[in-house]
Scaffold this motif. Sequence first.
Motif, PDB file in Angstrom:
ATOM      1  N   ASP A 128       0.833  -1.208   0.000  1.00 41.64           N
ATOM      2  CA  ASP A 128       0.000   0.000   0.000  1.00 41.64           C
ATOM      3  C   ASP A 128       0.870   1.261   0.000  1.00 41.64           C
ATOM      4  O   ASP A 128       0.517   2.267  -0.629  1.00 41.64           O
ATOM      5  N   MET A 129       2.008   1.230   0.727  1.00 37.54           N
ATOM      6  CA  MET A 129       2.895   2.402   0.742  1.00 37.54           C
ATOM      7  C   MET A 129       3.429   2.673  -0.666  1.00 37.54           C
ATOM      8  O   MET A 129       3.452   3.801  -1.132  1.00 37.54           O
ATOM      9  N   ARG A 130       3.807   1.609  -1.351  1.00 40.35           N
ATOM     10  CA  ARG A 130       4.337   1.753  -2.725  1.00 40.35           C
ATOM     11  C   ARG A 130       3.265   2.263  -3.690  1.00 40.35           C
ATOM     12  O   ARG A 130       3.578   2.902  -4.670  1.00 40.35           O
ATOM     13  N   ASN A 131       2.020   1.945  -3.390  1.00 38.50           N
ATOM     14  CA  ASN A 131       0.940   2.253  -4.347  1.00 38.50           C
ATOM     15  C   ASN A 131      -0.014   3.343  -3.864  1.00 38.50           C
ATOM     16  O   ASN A 131      -1.144   3.448  -4.350  1.00 38.50           O
ATOM     17  N   ALA A 132       0.463   4.166  -2.928  1.00 39.74           N
ATOM     18  CA  ALA A 132      -0.422   5.175  -2.319  1.00 39.74           C
ATOM     19  C   ALA A 132      -0.935   6.184  -3.340  1.00 39.74           C
ATOM     20  O   ALA A 132      -1.985   6.804  -3.146  1.00 39.74           O
ATOM     21  N   GLN A 133      -0.207   6.358  -4.463  1.00 42.31           N
ATOM     22  CA  GLN A 133      -0.640   7.350  -5.462  1.00 42.31           C
ATOM     23  C   GLN A 133      -2.013   7.018  -6.026  1.00 42.31           C
ATOM     24  O   GLN A 133      -2.750   7.912  -6.455  1.00 42.31           O
ATOM     25  N   ARG A 134      -2.415   5.772  -5.954  1.00 47.72           N
ATOM     26  CA  ARG A 134      -3.746   5.380  -6.451  1.00 47.72           C
ATOM     27  C   ARG A 134      -4.845   6.065  -5.660  1.00 47.72           C
ATOM     28  O   ARG A 134      -5.978   6.176  -6.112  1.00 47.72           O
ATOM     29  N   PHE A 135      -4.493   6.473  -4.444  1.00 52.83           N
ATOM     30  CA  PHE A 135      -5.514   7.080  -3.565  1.00 52.83           C
ATOM     31  C   PHE A 135      -5.281   8.584  -3.397  1.00 52.83           C
ATOM     32  O   PHE A 135      -5.775   9.199  -2.460  1.00 52.83           O
ATOM     33  N   GLY A 136      -4.490   9.148  -4.302  1.00 54.81           N
ATOM     34  CA  GLY A 136      -4.240  10.583  -4.251  1.00 54.81           C
ATOM     35  C   GLY A 136      -3.182  10.978  -3.238  1.00 54.81           C
ATOM     36  O   GLY A 136      -3.052  12.157  -2.889  1.00 54.81           O
ATOM     37  N   LEU A 137      -2.440  10.002  -2.735  1.00 51.99           N
ATOM     38  CA  LEU A 137      -1.383  10.298  -1.765  1.00 51.99           C
ATOM     39  C   LEU A 137      -0.031  10.113  -2.451  1.00 51.99           C
ATOM     40  O   LEU A 137       0.049   9.562  -3.551  1.00 51.99           O
ATOM     41  N   ALA A 138       1.036  10.550  -1.775  1.00 49.75           N
ATOM     42  CA  ALA A 138       2.370  10.329  -2.350  1.00 49.75           C
ATOM     43  C   ALA A 138       2.801   8.893  -2.055  1.00 49.75           C
ATOM     44  O   ALA A 138       2.706   8.437  -0.917  1.00 49.75           O
TER      45      ALA A 138
END
Length: 484
Positions: free
Chosen positions: A66-76
């Motif tokens: 989830d940390m690696r893919n946080a951009q999917r949720f509008g996060l860095a």
Amino acid sequence: MGRRPVYDYDMVVIGAGAAGLVAAGMAALLGAKTALVEKHRLGGDCTWMGCVPSKTLLKTAKVAHDMRNAQRFGLASFPPVISFERVMDHVRSVRKQVYDDADAPPYMEKLGVEVIEAGARFLDPSAIEIREASGQTRRITSRFFCIATGSRPKMPRFSVTPLTNETLFELTSQPKELLVIGGGPIGIEMAQAFQRLGSTVTVVTSDTRILVKDDSGHAEILREALASEGVSFIFERQVRALDRRPTGLIATLDDGQTILCDAALAATGREPTVEGLDLDNAGVKLGKKGIEIDRHCRTSRRNIYATGDVTGRYEFTHIAEHMSKVAVTNAILRWPRSLDEKHIVWCTYTHPELARLGESEADVRKRGSQCSVFRLPFSKLDRAITEGETAGEVKVITDRSGRILGASIVGVNAGEMISEYALAMRNGLRIAQIADTIHPYPTYLLGNRLTADQWYTRQLDSPLLGLLARVFGYRGLRKGASVL
Ligand SMILES: Cc1cc2nc3c(=O)[nH]c(=O)nc-3n(C[C@H](O)[C@H](O)[C@H](O)COP(=O)(O)OP(=O)(O)OC[C@H]3O[C@@H](n4cnc5c(N)ncnc54)[C@H](O)[C@@H]3O)c2cc1C
């Protein structure tokens, strides 16, 4: 009337894994004088080398993912900094917590169980010899026994001993390149966990696909998910040799292909733990897969039961527990309860999860019967959409009257969702009754209801609806209409 022989105990349970803990706890609660004999540590595989450490590792791996893919949720997004040693410390602390809470001797003693830390072997059908760590031995007798000595990994014969579930969770350094031998639930769960934690994982299996006991389409959805994360798969190949090289290990496959790795995990099946039990002394028969039992979990000796992995049946914690309940009900209450093999359920706890209940579509067709199949892709499920978890499908198999025969669910929370169908199926509910049950919106479980709603949609083609339309003069009935 002859005098009843006097035994030291009413019930002695050998082995304190999932099966043994439940058998001993239940027997004691029902009033039997009970001893639980364990040669290593209470909790068995599930707590120490199976379910608990593997699910903890999968959760940590999911956080990293989830940390690696946080951009999917509008996060860095940012790459997780992984200290393998700390991850494994966390895994070990969780299993210690589970052990202290529900497995440790004080917990069992509170239930009325006498815990004996020793190995056991049969002397005759009513007596065992127990050997304590100090080497001291003594003979104890019991009216009933329950053998719950579990299983251990089948070990392929290589020049290098691969990792197994018995050594994996003791690792202190992370393999960079991990070879997983076997495409069953253990291999597949650990493949995803290690890949997400930063290892490069290759799975080799002699089968044509992963998770051969699950729905093939659903297993493929899971394989695709794992492949998209970087796990490589080699099908229909066997590892013939595993040798050490100065730079690491080299695995040679049956087609001559070689794979370099720095660790290999053997997840190639299990075999029953029976050595040293001297089953012959008790007249207990051993079959090909494990101790032979009847549907009451009784062995070839009437007073001796066997439950859990040692029987070679299903090899899951919840089935081990179910078997122990069946055995103790028969032995102590003398109530003829049988194994419920129609409603077997299991889950592989990857992301997405893959869960299965009862019969598959192929099973039903193989026995020459007709069935209806109801499907709902997770992409039609609002909760899955809001959470970005649209890879998945609910698939339910019913007979023509809507009686549930089985289900397979691949997707987030599949392991939780399948239980609703398990409860319905066991209690003879029809799919329409799931459709009629109010489910909160938006939940993953609502996917069960939406799948079941199709039962009603399909009735649009029924002659009854046509008749009603004619009687009431409705003009909008459309055959073949679908909500999907
Ligand atoms: C990596 C992994 C992950 C898993 N994940 C899941 C999961 O998520 N869900 C699930 O349902 N199942 C899972 N399983 C399967 C589950 O762990 C087993 O089905 C379950 O632990 C079997 O319980 P058991 O009591 O039959 O055997 P065990 O847990 O193996 O217990 C047997 C006990 O008997 C003792 N013993 C053996 N011989 C003697 C003797 N002669 N005298 C005294 N004591 C003896 C052993 O020391 C041991 O403690 C997993 C398994 C593995 C390996």
